[in-house]
Design an enzyme around this catalytic site. Structure first.
Site, PDB file in Angstrom:
ATOM      1  N   CYS A 132       0.842  -1.198   0.000  1.00  0.00           N
ATOM      2  CA  CYS A 132       0.000   0.000   0.000  1.00  0.00           C
ATOM      3  C   CYS A 132       0.874   1.244   0.000  1.00  0.00           C
ATOM      4  CB  CYS A 132      -0.925   0.001   1.212  1.00  0.00           C
ATOM      5  SG  CYS A 132      -1.948   1.484   1.342  1.00  0.00           S
ATOM      6  N   CYS A 135      -0.359   4.135   2.159  1.00  0.00           N
ATOM      7  CA  CYS A 135      -0.069   3.992   3.585  1.00  0.00           C
ATOM      8  C   CYS A 135       1.406   4.216   3.896  1.00  0.00           C
ATOM      9  CB  CYS A 135      -0.457   2.592   4.064  1.00  0.00           C
ATOM     10  SG  CYS A 135      -2.085   2.028   3.589  1.00  0.00           S
ATOM     11  N   ASP A 136       2.287   3.653   3.063  1.00  0.00           N
ATOM     12  CA  ASP A 136       3.688   3.508   3.450  1.00  0.00           C
ATOM     13  C   ASP A 136       4.699   4.361   2.693  1.00  0.00           C
ATOM     14  OD1 ASP A 136       2.853   1.636   5.288  1.00  0.00           O
ATOM     15  OD2 ASP A 136       3.169  -0.057   3.948  1.00  0.00           O
TER      16      ASP A 136
END
Length: 305
Positions: A132, A135-136
């Site tokens: 992701c 997200c990261d």
């Protein structure tokens, strides 16, 4: 046969949050899931969940679980294999053969990232291997990374990582990309990006964290590997219960109602477009409140009036 007010299928952010809400409404609730935490278990660092500047996925999900159980949720570590409507209730069958009767069902089983199936992928998941970029990506500020995939999700990951990483390898096993032409042309113009096509990833190496990716013909020194080859859904068994779209997502309205009265869906398994823990939690809260409203005969007043 055990009887419940609510059976929640799935133990990720959506499922656990829905259970928190139903239990606080004094509804007898059981969560049935093969694991607790869902996709959040795959990351060591979450920095975009309100209230936590930084927390690991497993730690955050443990807090969700603890809160749900504190309010009375039961947790069964099994897989739901069938759900049949019987009169006003539903019969939920588990893989063990055990069956539950329930007034409502909340489907929150999430999506599962597709895997490359190469050595090192599982070992370094959450330790340099990510699924992701939304997200990261900020975790790889100033670092070199590889993105594997050829669709929109892969190229969108490159576009996002271009704001953080110093070098990005875009690796695709075919010659042609499947992404939209607009984003392909945009990525091709990015100076940080090196595109490698017609090559397959072979192994992810590292010590405590990722430090290289082996592809056909060479080894790339990278700090992170983003696997962006899509997701898979385990929803085919639900086709006789609720309506699914072409991608297999459960079709819902803005209140998490499915095509079947008394069945709700929340999180990544549904048609909600953004697959983020905070959004799944919010959708889970809505599903829990809608289940309560359904059981009470739709007489619940809107909370802000």
């Amino acid at each position: 046969m055990k009887k419940y007010d609510v059976v929640v299928v799935g133990g990720g952010a959506a499922g656990l949050t829905s259970a928190i809400y139903t239990c606080r409404k004094q509804l007898k609730t059981v969560i049935v899931s093969v694991d607790v935490g869902g996709q959040a278990l795959l990351t060591d660092h979450i920095e975009n969940y309100p209230g936590y500047e930084k927390i690991s996925g497993p730690e955050l999900m443990l807090k969700f679980q603890s809160q749900a159980m504190k309010f009375g949720a039961e947790l069964i570590s099994e897989k739901v294999v069938d759900i049949v409507k019987k009169g006003k209730n539903f019969i939920v069958e588990l893989n063990s053969g055990e069956k539950y009767q329930t007034k409502t069902v909340i489907l929150a089983s999430g999506k599962i990232p597709r895997k490359l199936g190469i050595p090192g992928e599982d070992r370094f998941m959450g330790k340099g291997v990510a699924t992701c970029a939304t997200c990261d990506a900020p975790l790889f500020n100033g670092k070199e990374v590889a993105v594997i995939g050829g669709g929109n999700s892969a190229l969108e990951a490159v576009e996002l990582l271009n704001n953080f990483a110093t070098k990005i390898y875009l690796i695709h096993r075919r010659k042609e990309f499947r992404a939209d032409d607009v984003i392909i042309e945009k990525v091709k113009k990015m100076k940080k990006v090196e595109i490698l096509t017609n090559v397959k990833p072979l192994e992810i190496k590292g010590d405590k964290f990722v430090n290289s990716l082996v592809i056909e013909g060479k080894e790339l020194k990278v700090d992170g590997v983003f696997v962006e080859i899509g997701y898979k859904l385990d929803t085919a068994w639900l086709k006789n219960l609720v309506k699914l779209n072409k991608q297999g997502e459960i079709i819902i309205d803005d209140k998490t109602n499915t095509s079947t009265s008394g069945v709700f869906s929340a999180g990544d398994v549904s048609t909600v477009p953004y697959k983020q823990a905070v959004i799944s939690a919010g959708e889970g809260a809505k599903a829990g409140l809608e289940a309560y409203k359904y059981i009470k005969g739709g007489t619940v007043t809107i909370d802000w009036k």
